[in-house]
Structures are given as structure tokens and as C-alpha cells.
Design an enzyme around this catalytic site. Structure first.
Site, PDB file in Angstrom:
ATOM      1  N   ASP A  95       0.783  -1.150   0.046  1.00 54.23           N
ATOM      2  CA  ASP A  95       0.036  -0.137  -0.004  1.00 54.23           C
ATOM      3  C   ASP A  95       0.798   1.409  -0.007  1.00 54.23           C
ATOM      4  O   ASP A  95       0.463   2.172   0.457  1.00 54.23           O
ATOM      5  CB  ASP A  95      -1.036   0.043   1.175  1.00 54.23           C
ATOM      6  CG  ASP A  95      -0.124  -0.012   2.451  1.00 54.23           C
ATOM      7  OD1 ASP A  95       0.881  -0.292   2.485  1.00 54.23           O
ATOM      8  OD2 ASP A  95      -0.742   0.135   3.434  1.00 54.23           O
ATOM      9  N   HIS A 123      23.435   3.169 -19.614  1.00 56.44           N
ATOM     10  CA  HIS A 123      22.297   3.409 -18.694  1.00 56.44           C
ATOM     11  C   HIS A 123      22.504   2.963 -17.319  1.00 56.44           C
ATOM     12  O   HIS A 123      21.800   2.107 -16.490  1.00 56.44           O
ATOM     13  CB  HIS A 123      20.867   2.609 -19.323  1.00 56.44           C
ATOM     14  CG  HIS A 123      20.571   3.281 -20.363  1.00 56.44           C
ATOM     15  ND1 HIS A 123      19.489   2.673 -21.190  1.00 56.44           N
ATOM     16  CD2 HIS A 123      20.846   4.631 -20.993  1.00 56.44           C
ATOM     17  CE1 HIS A 123      19.149   3.495 -22.173  1.00 56.44           C
ATOM     18  NE2 HIS A 123      20.041   4.767 -22.094  1.00 56.44           N
ATOM     19  N   ASP A 180      25.124  11.634 -15.183  1.00 56.02           N
ATOM     20  CA  ASP A 180      24.072  12.355 -16.048  1.00 56.02           C
ATOM     21  C   ASP A 180      22.975  12.366 -15.039  1.00 56.02           C
ATOM     22  O   ASP A 180      22.520  11.429 -14.774  1.00 56.02           O
ATOM     23  CB  ASP A 180      23.949  11.170 -17.221  1.00 56.02           C
ATOM     24  CG  ASP A 180      23.107  11.656 -18.077  1.00 56.02           C
ATOM     25  OD1 ASP A 180      22.166  12.656 -17.757  1.00 56.02           O
ATOM     26  OD2 ASP A 180      22.791  11.126 -18.996  1.00 56.02           O
ATOM     27  N   ASP A 192      18.669  18.297 -17.983  1.00 61.15           N
ATOM     28  CA  ASP A 192      19.270  17.050 -18.178  1.00 61.15           C
ATOM     29  C   ASP A 192      20.797  17.360 -18.807  1.00 61.15           C
ATOM     30  O   ASP A 192      21.246  17.816 -19.688  1.00 61.15           O
ATOM     31  CB  ASP A 192      18.567  16.142 -19.579  1.00 61.15           C
ATOM     32  CG  ASP A 192      19.307  15.012 -20.002  1.00 61.15           C
ATOM     33  OD1 ASP A 192      20.241  14.462 -19.229  1.00 61.15           O
ATOM     34  OD2 ASP A 192      18.904  14.325 -21.021  1.00 61.15           O
ATOM     35  N   HIS A 199      25.405   6.197 -29.645  1.00 59.51           N
ATOM     36  CA  HIS A 199      24.304   6.887 -29.416  1.00 59.51           C
ATOM     37  C   HIS A 199      24.406   8.267 -30.142  1.00 59.51           C
ATOM     38  O   HIS A 199      25.160   8.515 -30.608  1.00 59.51           O
ATOM     39  CB  HIS A 199      23.958   7.244 -27.775  1.00 59.51           C
ATOM     40  CG  HIS A 199      24.813   7.824 -27.109  1.00 59.51           C
ATOM     41  ND1 HIS A 199      24.818   9.221 -27.300  1.00 59.51           N
ATOM     42  CD2 HIS A 199      25.842   7.713 -26.322  1.00 59.51           C
ATOM     43  CE1 HIS A 199      25.757   9.688 -26.436  1.00 59.51           C
ATOM     44  NE2 HIS A 199      26.268   8.747 -25.869  1.00 59.51           N
ATOM     45  N   HIS A 239      18.087  14.972 -28.047  1.00 55.46           N
ATOM     46  CA  HIS A 239      16.841  14.715 -28.093  1.00 55.46           C
ATOM     47  C   HIS A 239      16.060  15.994 -27.751  1.00 55.46           C
ATOM     48  O   HIS A 239      16.642  16.792 -27.252  1.00 55.46           O
ATOM     49  CB  HIS A 239      16.598  13.353 -27.142  1.00 55.46           C
ATOM     50  CG  HIS A 239      17.061  13.557 -25.620  1.00 55.46           C
ATOM     51  ND1 HIS A 239      16.520  14.256 -24.663  1.00 55.46           N
ATOM     52  CD2 HIS A 239      18.090  13.080 -25.231  1.00 55.46           C
ATOM     53  CE1 HIS A 239      17.051  14.218 -23.626  1.00 55.46           C
ATOM     54  NE2 HIS A 239      18.125  13.611 -23.653  1.00 55.46           N
ATOM     55  N   HIS A 298      12.975  12.915 -22.592  1.00 59.39           N
ATOM     56  CA  HIS A 298      12.925  12.571 -23.748  1.00 59.39           C
ATOM     57  C   HIS A 298      11.667  13.115 -24.287  1.00 59.39           C
ATOM     58  O   HIS A 298      10.642  12.346 -24.480  1.00 59.39           O
ATOM     59  CB  HIS A 298      13.037  11.137 -24.281  1.00 59.39           C
ATOM     60  CG  HIS A 298      14.427  10.445 -23.792  1.00 59.39           C
ATOM     61  ND1 HIS A 298      14.774   9.411 -23.334  1.00 59.39           N
ATOM     62  CD2 HIS A 298      15.617  11.380 -23.494  1.00 59.39           C
ATOM     63  CE1 HIS A 298      15.965   9.246 -23.082  1.00 59.39           C
ATOM     64  NE2 HIS A 298      16.649  10.442 -23.048  1.00 59.39           N
ATOM     65  N   GLU A 304      24.763  15.952 -26.733  1.00 57.05           N
ATOM     66  CA  GLU A 304      25.373  15.266 -25.725  1.00 57.05           C
ATOM     67  C   GLU A 304      26.289  13.890 -26.343  1.00 57.05           C
ATOM     68  O   GLU A 304      25.954  12.868 -26.291  1.00 57.05           O
ATOM     69  CB  GLU A 304      24.402  14.408 -24.813  1.00 57.05           C
ATOM     70  CG  GLU A 304      23.246  13.923 -25.587  1.00 57.05           C
ATOM     71  CD  GLU A 304      22.295  13.328 -24.481  1.00 57.05           C
ATOM     72  OE1 GLU A 304      22.685  12.415 -23.626  1.00 57.05           O
ATOM     73  OE2 GLU A 304      21.084  13.407 -24.542  1.00 57.05           O
ATOM     74  N   TYR A 323      33.113   6.005 -25.325  1.00 57.71           N
ATOM     75  CA  TYR A 323      33.333   4.831 -24.464  1.00 57.71           C
ATOM     76  C   TYR A 323      34.154   3.962 -24.952  1.00 57.71           C
ATOM     77  O   TYR A 323      34.036   3.301 -25.764  1.00 57.71           O
ATOM     78  CB  TYR A 323      31.776   4.438 -24.095  1.00 57.71           C
ATOM     79  CG  TYR A 323      30.633   5.578 -24.147  1.00 57.71           C
ATOM     80  CD1 TYR A 323      30.418   6.103 -22.875  1.00 57.71           C
ATOM     81  CD2 TYR A 323      30.137   6.129 -25.170  1.00 57.71           C
ATOM     82  CE1 TYR A 323      29.331   7.239 -22.723  1.00 57.71           C
ATOM     83  CE2 TYR A 323      29.033   7.170 -25.085  1.00 57.71           C
ATOM     84  CZ  TYR A 323      28.777   7.757 -23.985  1.00 57.71           C
ATOM     85  OH  TYR A 323      28.047   8.663 -23.906  1.00 57.71           O
ATOM     86  N   ARG A 357      31.217  11.616 -21.511  1.00 55.14           N
ATOM     87  CA  ARG A 357      29.963  12.430 -22.129  1.00 55.14           C
ATOM     88  C   ARG A 357      29.931  13.530 -21.621  1.00 55.14           C
ATOM     89  O   ARG A 357      30.052  13.940 -20.433  1.00 55.14           O
ATOM     90  CB  ARG A 357      28.710  11.291 -21.848  1.00 55.14           C
ATOM     91  CG  ARG A 357      27.450  12.234 -22.685  1.00 55.14           C
ATOM     92  CD  ARG A 357      26.184  11.373 -22.688  1.00 55.14           C
ATOM     93  NE  ARG A 357      25.636  10.855 -21.441  1.00 55.14           N
ATOM     94  CZ  ARG A 357      25.776   9.672 -20.990  1.00 55.14           C
ATOM     95  NH1 ARG A 357      26.406   8.833 -21.568  1.00 55.14           N
ATOM     96  NH2 ARG A 357      25.055   9.309 -19.942  1.00 55.14           N
ATOM     97  N   GLU A 407      26.903  16.706 -21.748  1.00 55.94           N
ATOM     98  CA  GLU A 407      25.697  17.082 -22.192  1.00 55.94           C
ATOM     99  C   GLU A 407      25.089  18.441 -21.729  1.00 55.94           C
ATOM    100  O   GLU A 407      25.160  18.740 -20.558  1.00 55.94           O
ATOM    101  CB  GLU A 407      24.867  15.991 -21.657  1.00 55.94           C
ATOM    102  CG  GLU A 407      23.143  16.191 -21.925  1.00 55.94           C
ATOM    103  CD  GLU A 407      22.359  15.150 -21.535  1.00 55.94           C
ATOM    104  OE1 GLU A 407      22.510  14.331 -20.686  1.00 55.94           O
ATOM    105  OE2 GLU A 407      21.266  14.833 -22.253  1.00 55.94           O
TER     106      GLU A 407
HETATM  107  N1  GLY Z   1      19.679  11.382 -19.316  1.00 57.52           N
HETATM  108  C1  GLY Z   1      19.070  10.978 -20.382  1.00 57.52           C
HETATM  109  C2  GLY Z   1      19.573  11.001 -21.606  1.00 57.52           C
HETATM  110  O1  GLY Z   1      20.818  11.744 -21.801  1.00 57.52           O
HETATM  111  O2  GLY Z   1      19.032  10.957 -22.524  1.00 57.52           O
HETATM  112 MN    MN Z   2      19.906  13.422 -22.627  1.00 56.36          MN
HETATM  113 MN    MN Z   3      21.354  12.998 -19.919  1.00 54.38          MN
END
Ligand code: GLY
Ligand code: MN
Ligand code: MN
Length: 435
Positions: A36, A242, A259, A270, A349, A353, A360, A383, A387, A404, A406
Site C-alpha cells: 500500500d 544506462h 548524468d 538533463d 548513441h 533529443h 525525452h 550530448e 566509451y 559524455r 551534455e
Molecule cells: N539522461 C537521459 C539522456 O541523457 O538522454
Molecule cells: Mn539527454
Molecule cells: Mn542525460
């Protein structure tokens, strides 16, 4: 002018864009976590975009103008309930919600099944997010059938079903001034969180200790939640895109990739920053970091009205491919590396986005098969990353380096503005802050 004027204007615009018919837009249900205990409540983004109303148990109905009547909007929400308010807290109730949030009409949510068949009668089109929640699909179909049962009295049921998300996604893709102000504040809080993470990190700490600093900073500045699960990835963990376990020890000589961004008043930020656990980049880490930074700057330079969605990605790819060749990670010409996709061993990647209420965010990336042109008021992330997993053909000093960088970027008439500019990303700035 109320503080909810922007929401009223959005409802009017949606009604105009619908042209005719009726839109049914419920907010999100509360979600049980276990037994609950519930997850912290988060409203539905579409519903909130149009209402500013944060309570669960609410539905927005918009009726477009017709020959007989002007457009109107109706809120269904929970009634006042002294007993429940003692346990769970304040509820507006329909009367106050109507006045404060500026709806034309408001009714108790318990009246939904009674009133919706009446509202649907003789409407040409139902606009709803069909397929999002099967329970709502069923409920709307049930109301339509109730209208159909009355056909012999001369009442007609809507003949068309439209997905209201098509109209709403286009609206949400271009941010208004109110949204941009909130996004700047969200970005500022997240920027402070990244600065604090850099100042706090030292060898021997665990990733979750740094995550705690991020969450502390979000919370103490009024952000309601992280916009997504924070990635706090030391050493080799940075090469897991991830990674969210956030429980490993941070080691001197490793990089830390973070991130993380907060959600403020429904809007996401982000940010990714990567920095050395001990405050000093090694030579190999510097090489990779400078390459990713150069790729990011080249990509950001492409964020301008009239360029297309893919231009920043292409700019980043060119810089990265050349860099991978220079560092001995890829062989051949830039064109060959891009053509064969060999760069994907280190950059798998895309470069960003849309960003908005959802991290996203909604909005099409292509229209009629062509990359969409960037327009003033769009917000996107930029971003790129690199890697490098251990492999026989890769010099050992590069192994397990994951970088990375971003930022969150608005398209403006002059080109762009970086919401997250204040988060340090030059090597000397980072090393100085970490001293
Ligand atoms: N934190 C998710 C992305 O960078 O797309
Ligand atoms: Mn992002
Ligand atoms: Mn991100």
C-alpha cells in the site's frame, strides 16, 4: 491575468487546432510501489501542460467551438472531503478549481460517467490519447456506446477518433516564455548539483554518496524530483550507457561520469559532466575529454534556426571520427570511418533529443521522411560521448575511459542559448573547482 493564464491560452489554442469535436485528457493515476506504499505522484504531462493542476483523479474535457456554441473547457476533479483531507492533504474541489485555474465549468470526478455521454452526443470527433492506457480506451468506448444506444432519439455518436497527441506534441515542441523560464530555473538547480558533485568527490567515496549530493541539491532548491534516475558512474561503469546501480567505490585515477537533472514544476533538465575522481585528468583522459568537448562545441554551433535536426549530430560525428583516427582507435579516412560505422565501437548513441516536460520530450524528428528544421523555441540536448571498453587492439591507457558532455540548448533567433552554460566543462575550470 491569473498565474494560470498560460494554461488557459494553451487550452484555447488546442480547441482552435482541434477545429471541431471534443478532447478527453485524463491526468496520470497514482501508482502503487509495493503493497500500500505509492510512488511519489507525478501528473500526466499533457494534462498538466493544459491545466497546471497537480492533483490525481482529474480529467480535462475541451469542447471545440461549433455553429451552435463557442469553445469551452471543463475540469472533472475530486470533491472536497474533510476526512480525506485530514489524511492526505488539501484538495481544491470543483468550485475553487474552476475559479482559480480558469475553467469554464468544473464537476466532481464522480460525475464523469453520467456527463461524458451527454457531452459526446452529436460531436463529430473524439480527440484522445488512444492506446496510452487500455483502461481509459475502454471507458471512452463505453461512453460512445452509451451515445450510440440513443440513436433512435436522433442523437449521433462521434464518427471519427483522432489522436490528440499529434496536435499537443506540436504545441509542446515550441516552448513559450513561461516554459523557458521554468526550464532555465531547472537547469540552474541541476548546474549547482553538478558543481557540488565536483567539489565533493574524492577517492574512496561510493557513487551513491555523490548521488545523495545531487538529490540534496535538487530538493533544497525546490525541485520536486529527479527528471530521470541519476547515472553516477565511476571508471568502467561510465561505459555502461544506462548504468544506475550507483554503488561502486570511486577510485583515484578513474573518471566519474554523472548524468543527472532535476524536474522543476513539470519540466526536466538533463546534464552530463565527466571529471577525474582525484581532481586531475591523466594525459589519456585529457585526450579523450578534449575530443568529446570539441565534438560537443561543433554540434552546439549547428543549433540554429533553419538547420535540420541531424546537423548537430553530423558535426559531432565528423569531429569524433577524426579524433578516433588521430588517437589510433580507428583506421582509414574520416569518410570511411563514417561510412562503415566503425566509430560506433566508441560512440553508439545519437547526439541529443528534444527536452521539455519529459526528458525525452515529445515532437517528431522527421517530417515526410526529412529531418525537421530547427525553429525558435525548440529545446534540445547536445550530448556526444566516447566509451572505450578494453580490447586487444586498443592501447591500454584508454581502457575503461567513458566521457559524455551534455548541455540543454534553446534555439533562438540569433542561433542558440545554452541553459546549462554555468556547469563547468573546460578541463582547467573543472580542475580548479576540484582543488
Ligand atoms: N539522461 C537521459 C539522456 O541523457 O538522454
Ligand atoms: Mn539527454
Ligand atoms: Mn542525460
Amino acid at each position: 491575468m491569473t498565474q494560470f493564464q498560460h494554461f488557459i491560452a494553451r487550452r484555447r489554442l488546442l480547441a482552435a487546432n482541434m477545429r471541431s469535436g471534443i478532447a478527453i485528457i485524463p491526468t496520470a493515476p497514482e501508482q502503487v510501489r509495493n503493497r500500500d506504499a505509492h510512488y511519489p505522484y507525478r501528473f500526466d504531462s499533457y494534462f498538466y501542460y493544459l491545466t497546471g493542476f497537480r492533483e490525481p483523479g482529474a480529467v480535462l474535457v475541451i469542447v471545440a467551438a461549433s455553429d451552435q456554441a463557442p469553445a469551452k473547457d471543463i475540469l472533472f476533479c475530486r470533491e472536497k472531503d474533510q476526512e480525506r483531507e485530514i489524511w492526505d492533504g488539501f484538495r481544491y474541489g470543483p468550485a475553487a478549481a474552476k475559479d482559480i485555474f480558469g475553467f469554464d465549468e468544473a464537476y466532481p470526478i464522480s460525475k464523469l460517467d453520467e456527463l461524458l455521454p451527454q457531452l459526446l452526443a452529436d460531436q463529430p470527433i473524439v480527440h484522445a490519447a488512444f492506446g496510452h492506457d487500455p483502461a481509459w480506451d475502454q471507458r471512452i468506448v463505453g461512453w460512445l456506446n452509451r451515445v450510440r444506444e440513443q440513436t433512435r432519439t436522433g442523437i449521433a455518436a462521434p464518427g471519427e477518433i483522432h489522436d490528440c497527441r499529434r496536435l499537443l506534441d506540436e504545441m509542446r515542441l515550441i516552448k513559450d516564455t513561461d516554459e523557458l523560464q521554468i526550464m532555465q530555473r531547472a537547469a540552474d538547480i541541476s548546474t549547482q548539483a553538478h558543481q557540488r558533485a565536483m567539489q565533493t568527490t574524492c577517492p574512496g567515496m561510493r557513487e551513491y554518496e555523490i548521488e545523495a549530493e545531487l538529490l540534496y541539491t535538487f530538493c533544497r532548491h525546490g525541485a520536486q524530483a529527479p527528471a530521470y534516475t541519476s547515472i553516477v558512474a565511476g571508471g568502467a561503469n561510465a561505459c555502461v550507457l544506462h548504468y544506475v546501480q550507483n554503488n561502486a567505490e570511486l577510485k583515484s585515477g578513474d573518471l566519474l561520469l554523472i548524468d543527472a537533472g532535476c524536474e522543476l514544476d513539470g519540466y526536466a533538465s538533463d546534464i552530463t559532466r565527466t571529471f577525474p575522481v582525484n581532481g586531475k585528468f591523466t594525459a589519456a583522459q585529457k585526450d579523450v575529454y578534449q575530443l568529446v568537448l570539441a565534438a560537443q562545441l561543433a554540434a552546439i554551433a549547428q543549433v540554429q534556426p533553419g538547420n535540420n535536426w541531424n546537423d548537430p549530430h553530423q558535426a559531432a560525428l565528423h569531429v569524433l571520427a577524426q579524433g578516433f583516427i588521430d588517437l589510433g582507435l580507428c583506421q582509414g579516412s574520416v569518410d570511411a570511418v563514417l561510412e562503415s560505422g566503425d566509430y560506433k565501437r566508441f560512440y553508439m548513441h545519437r547526439t541529443g533529443h528534444w527536452l521539455g516536460m519529459d526528458v525525452h520530450d515529445v515532437g517528431e524528428y522527421k517530417q515526410k521522411g526529412e529531418w525537421r528544421l530547427l525553429q525558435v523555441g525548440m529545446v534540445l540536448t547536445v550530448e556526444p560521448g566516447c566509451y572505450i571498453r578494453p580490447a586487444d587492439n586498443i592501447p591500454e591507457h584508454f581502457w575503461n575511459i567513458g566521457v559524455r558532455i551534455e548541455d540543454d540548448v534553446i534555439v533562438t533567433p540569433a542561433g542558440h542559448e545554452i541553459l546549462t552554460m554555468a556547469a563547468p566543462k573546460k578541463i582547467d575550470e573543472i580542475e580548479e573547482l576540484m582543488q
